[in-house]
Design a protein around this motif. Structure first.
Motif, PDB file in Angstrom:
ATOM      1  N   UNK A  84       5.078  -2.013  -1.778  1.00  0.00           N
ATOM      2  CA  UNK A  84       5.132  -0.937  -2.773  1.00  0.00           C
ATOM      3  C   UNK A  84       4.190   0.207  -2.407  1.00  0.00           C
ATOM      4  N   UNK A  85       3.005  -0.118  -1.909  1.00  0.00           N
ATOM      5  CA  UNK A  85       2.068   0.928  -1.501  1.00  0.00           C
ATOM      6  C   UNK A  85       2.627   1.752  -0.345  1.00  0.00           C
ATOM      7  N   UNK A  86       3.280   1.100   0.606  1.00  0.00           N
ATOM      8  CA  UNK A  86       3.899   1.817   1.717  1.00  0.00           C
ATOM      9  C   UNK A  86       5.026   2.718   1.215  1.00  0.00           C
ATOM     10  N   UNK A  87       5.814   2.214   0.285  1.00  0.00           N
ATOM     11  CA  UNK A  87       6.920   3.003  -0.267  1.00  0.00           C
ATOM     12  C   UNK A  87       6.402   4.222  -1.032  1.00  0.00           C
ATOM     13  N   UNK A  88       5.345   4.044  -1.797  1.00  0.00           N
ATOM     14  CA  UNK A  88       4.737   5.166  -2.526  1.00  0.00           C
ATOM     15  C   UNK A  88       4.239   6.215  -1.541  1.00  0.00           C
ATOM     16  N   UNK A  89       3.623   5.775  -0.462  1.00  0.00           N
ATOM     17  CA  UNK A  89       3.120   6.703   0.547  1.00  0.00           C
ATOM     18  C   UNK A  89       4.261   7.518   1.153  1.00  0.00           C
ATOM     19  N   UNK A  90       5.370   6.869   1.481  1.00  0.00           N
ATOM     20  CA  UNK A  90       6.525   7.581   2.032  1.00  0.00           C
ATOM     21  C   UNK A  90       7.098   8.579   1.025  1.00  0.00           C
TER      22      UNK A  90
END
Length: 110
Positions: A84-90
């Motif tokens: 989820x953190x990676x997706x938010x960053x993208x």
């Protein structure tokens, strides 16, 4: 006159004592401080709770349920959190690109 001394021959086994301690819980606390003159060199705070899992939960302690090294569910949650953190960053990067592409261009007046 003869006096008799009464003694209790019923002794508790280690298992009985351990069962009582785990059922009720026991807290051991202490502070160790090493000072030389007026300078504190070392300070150690010791807090130890010995209790059963049920007793610990009853008093609000359940850290082992979320420790990734002790719970497989916690490992799954950590992985999901990372994704989820990676997706938010993208998504934030994409939003920044969209903002720069849609900003109104400044016109110069001659």
């Amino acid at each position: 006159m003869t006096q008799t001394i009464r003694t209790n021959t019923g002794s508790s086994s280690l298992a009985d004592v351990l069962e009582r301690v785990l059922d009720k819980g026991i807290v051991i606390a202490g502070d160790i401080t090493v000072t030389v003159g007026n300078v504190e060199l070392l300070s150690i705070r010791i807090r130890l709770l010995v209790a059963s899992v049920d007793k610990a939960k009853e008093i609000g302690i359940n850290w082992w349920e979320s420790d990734p090294y002790l719970s497989t569910r916690a490992q799954e949650l950590m992985l999901a959190n990372q994704q989820l953190l990676e997706r938010i960053s993208l998504l934030e990067q994409e939003l920044a690109v969209l903002k720069t592409n849609t900003l109104p261009q400044k016109r110069t007046v001659n």
